[in-house]
Design a protein around this motif. Structure first.
Motif, mmCIF file in Angstrom:
data_model
loop_
_atom_site.group_PDB
_atom_site.id
_atom_site.type_symbol
_atom_site.label_atom_id
_atom_site.label_comp_id
_atom_site.label_asym_id
_atom_site.label_seq_id
_atom_site.Cartn_x
_atom_site.Cartn_y
_atom_site.Cartn_z
ATOM 1 N N MET A 1 0.846 -1.197 0.000
ATOM 2 C CA MET A 1 0.000 0.000 0.000
ATOM 3 C C MET A 1 0.881 1.246 0.000
ATOM 4 O O MET A 1 1.820 1.352 0.765
ATOM 5 C CB MET A 1 -0.883 -0.012 1.250
ATOM 6 N N PRO B 1 -3.677 5.487 5.654
ATOM 7 C CA PRO B 1 -4.537 6.381 6.433
ATOM 8 C C PRO B 1 -4.264 6.172 7.917
ATOM 9 O O PRO B 1 -4.051 5.033 8.346
ATOM 10 C CB PRO B 1 -5.947 5.932 6.057
ATOM 11 N N LEU B 2 -4.286 7.225 8.697
ATOM 12 C CA LEU B 2 -3.959 7.079 10.127
ATOM 13 C C LEU B 2 -4.574 8.207 10.948
ATOM 14 O O LEU B 2 -5.086 9.187 10.399
ATOM 15 C CB LEU B 2 -2.430 7.051 10.313
ATOM 16 N N TRP B 3 -4.541 8.032 12.248
ATOM 17 C CA TRP B 3 -5.001 9.057 13.186
ATOM 18 C C TRP B 3 -3.797 9.636 13.909
ATOM 19 O O TRP B 3 -2.828 8.915 14.185
ATOM 20 C CB TRP B 3 -5.971 8.463 14.209
ATOM 21 N N ARG C 1 -8.645 13.729 17.602
ATOM 22 C CA ARG C 1 -7.704 13.058 16.700
ATOM 23 C C ARG C 1 -7.741 13.743 15.336
ATOM 24 O O ARG C 1 -8.805 14.139 14.856
ATOM 25 C CB ARG C 1 -8.083 11.590 16.522
ATOM 26 N N PHE D 1 -7.114 13.314 11.273
ATOM 27 C CA PHE D 1 -7.009 12.286 10.242
ATOM 28 C C PHE D 1 -5.875 12.672 9.297
ATOM 29 O O PHE D 1 -5.728 13.834 8.923
ATOM 30 C CB PHE D 1 -8.319 12.171 9.457
ATOM 31 N N VAL E 1 -2.982 11.040 6.044
ATOM 32 C CA VAL E 1 -2.570 9.988 5.103
ATOM 33 C C VAL E 1 -1.067 10.133 4.892
ATOM 34 O O VAL E 1 -0.588 11.216 4.520
ATOM 35 C CB VAL E 1 -3.308 10.108 3.748
ATOM 36 N N GLN F 1 -8.135 18.977 -2.555
ATOM 37 C CA GLN F 1 -7.785 17.703 -1.902
ATOM 38 C C GLN F 1 -7.175 16.716 -2.893
ATOM 39 O O GLN F 1 -6.140 16.098 -2.622
ATOM 40 C CB GLN F 1 -9.042 17.118 -1.242
ATOM 41 N N ALA G 1 -3.338 15.208 -3.026
ATOM 42 C CA ALA G 1 -3.184 13.753 -2.835
ATOM 43 C C ALA G 1 -2.296 13.203 -3.961
ATOM 44 O O ALA G 1 -1.397 12.384 -3.723
ATOM 45 C CB ALA G 1 -4.547 13.074 -2.847
ATOM 46 N N ARG H 1 -0.049 14.082 4.682
ATOM 47 C CA ARG H 1 -1.172 15.014 4.529
ATOM 48 C C ARG H 1 -2.075 14.840 5.742
ATOM 49 O O ARG H 1 -2.205 13.731 6.263
ATOM 50 C CB ARG H 1 -1.968 14.698 3.265
ATOM 51 N N GLY I 1 -12.132 18.797 7.556
ATOM 52 C CA GLY I 1 -12.040 17.521 6.847
ATOM 53 C C GLY I 1 -12.537 16.360 7.687
ATOM 54 O O GLY I 1 -13.584 16.447 8.335
ATOM 55 N N ASP I 2 -11.774 15.275 7.710
ATOM 56 C CA ASP I 2 -12.168 14.080 8.460
ATOM 57 C C ASP I 2 -11.657 14.083 9.894
ATOM 58 O O ASP I 2 -11.886 13.114 10.628
ATOM 59 C CB ASP I 2 -11.643 12.830 7.743
ATOM 60 N N SER I 3 -10.920 15.121 10.279
ATOM 61 C CA SER I 3 -10.428 15.181 11.656
ATOM 62 C C SER I 3 -11.583 15.438 12.615
ATOM 63 O O SER I 3 -12.647 15.914 12.226
ATOM 64 C CB SER I 3 -9.385 16.296 11.798
ATOM 65 N N GLU I 4 -11.333 15.121 13.877
ATOM 66 C CA GLU I 4 -12.362 15.353 14.883
ATOM 67 C C GLU I 4 -12.461 16.850 15.169
ATOM 68 O O GLU I 4 -11.631 17.638 14.743
ATOM 69 C CB GLU I 4 -12.032 14.547 16.143
ATOM 70 N N ILE J 1 -10.910 3.486 10.682
ATOM 71 C CA ILE J 1 -10.478 3.358 9.291
ATOM 72 C C ILE J 1 -10.752 1.928 8.839
ATOM 73 O O ILE J 1 -10.416 0.975 9.543
ATOM 74 C CB ILE J 1 -8.971 3.683 9.164
ATOM 75 N N SER K 1 -15.462 13.657 2.490
ATOM 76 C CA SER K 1 -15.977 14.491 3.579
ATOM 77 C C SER K 1 -17.208 15.293 3.149
ATOM 78 O O SER K 1 -17.927 15.816 3.997
ATOM 79 C CB SER K 1 -14.889 15.424 4.127
ATOM 80 N N ARG L 1 -18.100 19.747 4.267
ATOM 81 C CA ARG L 1 -17.952 18.762 5.361
ATOM 82 C C ARG L 1 -19.287 18.128 5.748
ATOM 83 O O ARG L 1 -19.457 17.636 6.868
ATOM 84 C CB ARG L 1 -17.339 19.460 6.578
ATOM 85 N N VAL M 1 -19.236 14.407 6.982
ATOM 86 C CA VAL M 1 -18.615 14.242 8.304
ATOM 87 C C VAL M 1 -19.631 14.602 9.388
ATOM 88 O O VAL M 1 -19.832 13.871 10.362
ATOM 89 C CB VAL M 1 -17.363 15.137 8.427
ATOM 90 N N ARG N 1 -21.531 12.080 12.146
ATOM 91 C CA ARG N 1 -21.418 12.244 13.600
ATOM 92 C C ARG N 1 -22.783 12.462 14.252
ATOM 93 O O ARG N 1 -23.023 12.036 15.377
ATOM 94 C CB ARG N 1 -20.417 13.356 13.917
ATOM 95 N N ARG O 1 -18.101 6.646 4.991
ATOM 96 C CA ARG O 1 -17.790 7.573 3.893
ATOM 97 C C ARG O 1 -16.464 7.152 3.284
ATOM 98 O O ARG O 1 -15.508 6.824 3.998
ATOM 99 C CB ARG O 1 -17.795 9.027 4.378
ATOM 100 N N LEU P 1 -6.436 6.969 -5.232
ATOM 101 C CA LEU P 1 -5.600 7.548 -6.288
ATOM 102 C C LEU P 1 -5.761 6.846 -7.629
ATOM 103 O O LEU P 1 -5.812 7.484 -8.664
ATOM 104 C CB LEU P 1 -4.133 7.529 -5.848
#
Lengths: 255, 263
Positions: free
Chosen positions: A1, A5-7, A14, A16, A18, A44, A48, A63, A70-73, B6, B41, B45, B48, B52, B63, B73
């Motif tokens: 891969m 993707p990660l936190w 948290r 989000f 990549v 975006q 990417a 990123r 975005g996808d963050s909390e 994830i 997103s 947003r 998102v 929630r 999503r 990609l």
């Protein structure tokens, strides 16, 4: 891969992110500080693809979305310039852990130039790449307000007349922008001439005001610069992104 | 609020599962599909925030990006419907979801419709600015709108209309992934008979939808079934630019999902 993707843990929630790790030994790490508001959504895909192209040149690229974007909390309302810098600091720490003992570069896009420059100032990144940087937050806010006004009055957007389309101070281009963020942007100024020019690269259609003589300037063509002024989403061309990644690897970073 | 997780979908694709805790795992999962080229997103947003809000009600949502959009990609030659069904397989295998609500805004509504027809695991469709035909009621609404303007504005409107026609000869039906006219009547009937809950919302940004009676004209008798909800919000734009409109939409969708699918 190729992209993970990660936190990322940060005070308040948290983030989000990549992480694009190269298959070869890492030559440098790049923390990608995204633009704000609608520009984050619009760009975006472009960034990417750029991250993936830079990965192909041996860079580890992280990123991420600032807290409250975005996808963050975090709620939209929790997004601030100070919060963006804190988010960036947490992301830089994670990149440093994952990329190993390599130089780190802050890539700040548009208003993302501010948290990236803050990392540069604090010595958390050794080089600074600025993409179409917003130098004065006040001017930027004014431009966005004018643009939002045009959107609200557009008969293309609102076919039916409605009474509640007056100026909305608490949003910017459709995104919440409370008093704290407005105040921060009002006072945000980026002075390029005060920076160590040998470690500064600017990517733009033309040299911005105050660009030091010894810095590196990469001229962006229309295909890579126009997104900032457009609202409609469309497919992003890959070839110019790959060409730019090669130029950045060659001229924007010399190990 | 449970934390989002994830979920790997294979290749370079992944998505974010909201409310993926044990309490809801045997329930229904809402798949939020890409609105055009906007990544997962959502516009402003939206996905998102909806995810929630639904998580607070114990409803799961997922999503993610289709190949060639957002963080996915690599583009793919595989038919999109097959890819989406494989993604549902992954969610079923990894998290136990066996029932799905699918759809979203614009192209997401179109894809959700096709997915519902193709896969019996789909128990609900969320269609915002989805398929509608420009029949008699559309023409009536256009005429009424024109006549409401002062006569001086008529010529301007006609000129603007002519310019638009000259600039783009493609109709909404040609630009979108819609079936041949009339086919949708049999399709909705089949979905209603299968017990699929359908939520249709048309905004003022859908230039092809000007009158609420277009809905019944398009979908015929099945449009009146108990499992079908229809709303027309002519004052809203296509992407819910205003924060107040977004809040209204999120609450509207959350209430529909709660009423139909809460565990």
């Amino acid at each position: 891969m190729t992209a993970e993707p990660l936190w990322i843990s940060v005070a308040g929630g948290r983030l989000f992110g990549v992480l694009h790790m190269p298959d070869v030994p890492v030559r440098a790490g790049i923390i990608l500080c995204p633009p704000f508001f609608h520009e984050q959504v619009r760009s975006q895909r472009l960034f990417a693809l750029l991250a993936d192209a830079l990965r192909g040149h041996g860079f580890a690229v992280l990123r991420f979305d600032y807290l409250g974007t975005g996808d963050s909390e975090g709620s939209d309302e929790s997004f601030t310039l100070l919060g963006a810098a804190r988010s960036t600091a947490a992301a830089v720490d994670l990149l440093g852990q994952r990329a190993g003992q390599v130089p780190l570069i802050g890539l700040g896009i548009r208003a993302g130039a501010h948290p990236a420059a803050e990392m540069f100032k604090q010595g958390k990144v050794e080089r600074l790449w600025l993409w179409q940087p917003i130098l004065r937050g006040r001017d930027y806010l004014e431009q966005l307000r004018e643009r939002a006004h045009v959107e609200r009055q557009s008969s293309e957007r609102y076919a039916h007349p409605r009474a509640d389309l007056a100026e909305d101070m608490d949003t910017v281009m459709g995104f919440p922008c409370g008093a704290a963020l407005r105040d921060e942007l009002d006072h945000a100024e980026l002075a390029l001439d005060g920076m160590d020019a040998t470690r500064l690269t600017v990517l733009d259609v033309s040299a911005p005001e105050g660009l030091p003589a010894l810095s590196t300037m990469l001229v962006l063509d229309e295909s890579l610069a126009a997104w900032a002024d457009q609202l409609d989403m469309a497919r992003v061309a890959v070839a110019p992104i790959k060409a730019l990644a090669a130029r950045l690897a060659e001229t924007g970073f010399r190990a | 609020m449970s934390q989002e997780a994830i979920v790997q979908l294979g290749g370079d694709r992944f998505g974010l599962l909201s409310a993926g805790d044990a309490r809801v795992q045997r329930g229904t999962c809402l798949l939020l599909l890409n609105a055009g080229f906007i990544h997962r997103s959502g516009p402003f947003r939206l996905h998102v925030r909806l995810a929630r809000r639904l998580a607070q009600a114990g409803i799961a949502s997922f999503r993610f990006d289709a190949p060639g959009i957002g963080d996915a990609l690599a583009r793919s030659d595989r038919p999109l419907l097959e890819t989406m069904r494989a993604d549902m397989d992954a969610l079923e295998q990894q998290h136990g979801f066996r029932r799905f609500v699918v759809g979203g805004l614009c192209s997401a509504a179109d894809l959700g419709w096709q997915l519902a027809l193709a896969d019996p695991r789909v128990v609900g469709v969320l269609s915002i600015d989805g398929l509608a035909r420009m029949g008699w009621w559309y023409r009536w609404a256009r005429l009424r709108r024109l006549l409401a303007k002062p006569p001086a504005a008529w010529m301007q409107s006609l000129k603007r209309h002519s310019r638009r026609r000259a600039a783009s000869s493609m109709s909404a039906a040609e630009l979108r992934d819609w079936p041949e006219p009339g086919v949708e009547r049999g399709q909705i009937k089949a979905l209603v008979e299968r017990g699929v809950a359908l939520m249709f919302l048309f905004t003022g940004g859908a230039g092809y939808f000007l009158h609420p009676r277009q809905f019944g004209e398009t979908y015929s008798a099945a449009s009146k079934a108990e499992s079908v909800q229809f709303d027309h919000w002519p004052q809203c734009d296509h992407t819910f630019f205003k924060e107040t409109d977004r809040r209204k939409l999120i609450e509207h969708l959350a209430q529909w999902m709660t009423r139909r699918f809460a565990p």
